[in-house]
Design a protein around this motif. Structure first.
Motif, PDB file in Angstrom:
ATOM      1  N   LYS A   1       0.809  -1.225   0.000  1.00  0.00           N
ATOM      2  CA  LYS A   1       0.000   0.000   0.000  1.00  0.00           C
ATOM      3  C   LYS A   1       0.839   1.270   0.000  1.00  0.00           C
ATOM      4  CE  LYS A   1      -4.016  -2.176   1.926  1.00  0.00           C
ATOM      5  NZ  LYS A   1      -5.113  -2.161   2.810  1.00  0.00           N
ATOM      6  N   ARG A   2       1.967   1.273   0.689  1.00  0.00           N
ATOM      7  CA  ARG A   2       2.818   2.466   0.710  1.00  0.00           C
ATOM      8  C   ARG A   2       3.404   2.746  -0.667  1.00  0.00           C
ATOM      9  NH1 ARG A   2       5.356   4.011   5.904  1.00  0.00           N
ATOM     10  NH2 ARG A   2       7.314   4.153   4.799  1.00  0.00           N
ATOM     11  N   SER A   3       3.878   1.714  -1.350  1.00  0.00           N
ATOM     12  CA  SER A   3       4.441   1.896  -2.694  1.00  0.00           C
ATOM     13  C   SER A   3       3.383   2.398  -3.656  1.00  0.00           C
ATOM     14  CB  SER A   3       5.024   0.575  -3.216  1.00  0.00           C
ATOM     15  OG  SER A   3       6.101   0.170  -2.422  1.00  0.00           O
ATOM     16  N   ILE A   4       2.191   1.867  -3.533  1.00  0.00           N
ATOM     17  CA  ILE A   4       1.084   2.303  -4.400  1.00  0.00           C
ATOM     18  C   ILE A   4       0.757   3.765  -4.119  1.00  0.00           C
ATOM     19  CG2 ILE A   4      -1.371   1.978  -4.880  1.00  0.00           C
ATOM     20  CD1 ILE A   4      -0.858  -1.070  -4.347  1.00  0.00           C
ATOM     21  N   LEU A   5       0.732   4.143  -2.845  1.00  0.00           N
ATOM     22  CA  LEU A   5       0.439   5.528  -2.489  1.00  0.00           C
ATOM     23  C   LEU A   5       1.520   6.472  -3.012  1.00  0.00           C
ATOM     24  CD1 LEU A   5      -1.460   7.476  -1.067  1.00  0.00           C
ATOM     25  CD2 LEU A   5      -0.240   7.006   1.065  1.00  0.00           C
ATOM     26  N   ILE A   6       2.777   6.076  -2.912  1.00  0.00           N
ATOM     27  CA  ILE A   6       3.880   6.892  -3.433  1.00  0.00           C
ATOM     28  C   ILE A   6       3.719   7.089  -4.937  1.00  0.00           C
ATOM     29  CG2 ILE A   6       6.387   6.973  -3.835  1.00  0.00           C
ATOM     30  CD1 ILE A   6       5.455   7.521  -0.903  1.00  0.00           C
ATOM     31  N   GLU A   7       3.379   6.030  -5.647  1.00  0.00           N
ATOM     32  CA  GLU A   7       3.175   6.142  -7.100  1.00  0.00           C
ATOM     33  C   GLU A   7       2.015   7.086  -7.423  1.00  0.00           C
ATOM     34  OE1 GLU A   7       5.070   5.126  -9.761  1.00  0.00           O
ATOM     35  OE2 GLU A   7       6.427   4.717  -8.092  1.00  0.00           O
ATOM     36  N   LYS A   8       0.970   7.029  -6.621  1.00  0.00           N
ATOM     37  CA  LYS A   8      -0.168   7.937  -6.834  1.00  0.00           C
ATOM     38  C   LYS A   8       0.252   9.383  -6.604  1.00  0.00           C
ATOM     39  CE  LYS A   8      -4.005   4.809  -5.850  1.00  0.00           C
ATOM     40  NZ  LYS A   8      -5.146   4.534  -4.956  1.00  0.00           N
ATOM     41  N   ILE A   9       1.047   9.635  -5.578  1.00  0.00           N
ATOM     42  CA  ILE A   9       1.540  10.987  -5.314  1.00  0.00           C
ATOM     43  C   ILE A   9       2.404  11.461  -6.483  1.00  0.00           C
ATOM     44  CG2 ILE A   9       3.014  12.411  -3.817  1.00  0.00           C
ATOM     45  CD1 ILE A   9       2.190  10.500  -1.478  1.00  0.00           C
ATOM     46  N   LYS A  10       3.322  10.606  -6.906  1.00  0.00           N
ATOM     47  CA  LYS A  10       4.206  10.967  -8.022  1.00  0.00           C
ATOM     48  C   LYS A  10       3.399  11.241  -9.292  1.00  0.00           C
ATOM     49  CE  LYS A  10       7.748   8.173  -8.497  1.00  0.00           C
ATOM     50  NZ  LYS A  10       8.611   6.981  -8.422  1.00  0.00           N
ATOM     51  N   ASN A  11       2.421  10.398  -9.579  1.00  0.00           N
ATOM     52  CA  ASN A  11       1.587  10.604 -10.768  1.00  0.00           C
ATOM     53  C   ASN A  11       0.803  11.908 -10.682  1.00  0.00           C
ATOM     54  OD1 ASN A  11       2.419   8.249 -12.045  1.00  0.00           O
ATOM     55  ND2 ASN A  11       0.739   7.035 -11.233  1.00  0.00           N
ATOM     56  N   ALA A  12       0.294  12.231  -9.487  1.00  0.00           N
ATOM     57  CA  ALA A  12      -0.447  13.484  -9.310  1.00  0.00           C
ATOM     58  C   ALA A  12       0.459  14.680  -9.566  1.00  0.00           C
ATOM     59  CB  ALA A  12      -1.041  13.553  -7.895  1.00  0.00           C
ATOM     60  N   ILE A  13       1.688  14.614  -9.098  1.00  0.00           N
ATOM     61  CA  ILE A  13       2.634  15.711  -9.297  1.00  0.00           C
ATOM     62  C   ILE A  13       3.037  15.834 -10.760  1.00  0.00           C
ATOM     63  CG2 ILE A  13       4.992  16.506  -8.774  1.00  0.00           C
ATOM     64  CD1 ILE A  13       4.484  15.285  -5.907  1.00  0.00           C
ATOM     65  N   VAL A  14       3.343  14.712 -11.396  1.00  0.00           N
ATOM     66  CA  VAL A  14       3.715  14.740 -12.814  1.00  0.00           C
ATOM     67  C   VAL A  14       2.572  15.321 -13.642  1.00  0.00           C
ATOM     68  CG1 VAL A  14       4.207  13.273 -14.819  1.00  0.00           C
ATOM     69  CG2 VAL A  14       5.443  12.916 -12.679  1.00  0.00           C
ATOM     70  N   THR A  15       1.350  14.906 -13.354  1.00  0.00           N
ATOM     71  CA  THR A  15       0.193  15.441 -14.072  1.00  0.00           C
ATOM     72  C   THR A  15       0.055  16.939 -13.821  1.00  0.00           C
ATOM     73  OG1 THR A  15      -0.952  13.322 -13.977  1.00  0.00           O
ATOM     74  CG2 THR A  15      -2.317  15.274 -14.360  1.00  0.00           C
TER      75      THR A  15
END
Length: 172
Positions: free
Chosen positions: A50-64
């Motif tokens: 879950k932590r890795s998935i959350l980090i990826e979601k944060i990164k994707n939100a920032i990139v977007t």
């Protein structure tokens, strides 16, 4: 490519989005291991904690937010990310810092500088327009941050545009 990897294992997806795949059935341990191996072959990684998935979601939100939206969000980035992901920003910031070894703010700055590089290379906007587009308080603020990160002024970087390469987003 992800759909093909799933298909070869006899798995059927319900949806495939950036960084997320939903499948119809539960996976056995063997299927999960085979899927991980197939994804690695095509340069992807299965994130199942879950932590890795959350980090990826944060990164994707920032990139977007930095690279794919024409106008910076009206609310500050912490509220934007928090609302987008449905978590308290303090929690997101703590998890991100623990896992990535940098703050969300530092990650955003790195991406903003990469976007500035891109816009400088396109040579379509002035530095004033770039600073406005990326929500800098002034051209001076953008220039100082750019120099701190790259070691170069934006003007000098622009002159070197044929010699200087940008960093791939996934490597930021």
């Amino acid at each position: 490519m992800v759909r093909e990897a799933l298909s070869k294992l006899g798995l059927h997806d319900v949806s495939v989005d950036l960084g997320m795949v939903e499948i119809r059935q539960d996976l056995t341990d063997e299927q999960l291991q085979q899927l991980k191996e197939r994804l690695l072959l095509i340069g992807l990684q299965l994130l199942d904690d879950k932590r890795s998935i959350l980090i990826e979601k944060i990164k994707n939100a920032i990139v977007t937010m930095v690279h794919h939206i024409d106008e910076w969000p009206k609310e500050n980035y912490s509220k934007h990310i928090s609302k987008l992901l449905g978590y308290d920003y303090t929690y997101l910031a703590n998890v991100f810092s623990e896992v990535k070894g940098m703050t969300i703010q530092q990650f955003i700055i790195l991406h903003k500088i990469e976007k500035v590089k891109e816009l400088l290379l396109y040579d379509e906007l002035s530095l004033t327009e770039i600073s406005y587009k990326l929500d800098y308080s002034s051209v001076s603020h953008l220039s100082n941050q750019f120099k701190r990160i790259t070691g170069l002024t934006p003007t000098f970087y622009k002159k070197l545009k044929h010699q200087k390469k940008r960093i791939a987003l996934e490597n930021v």
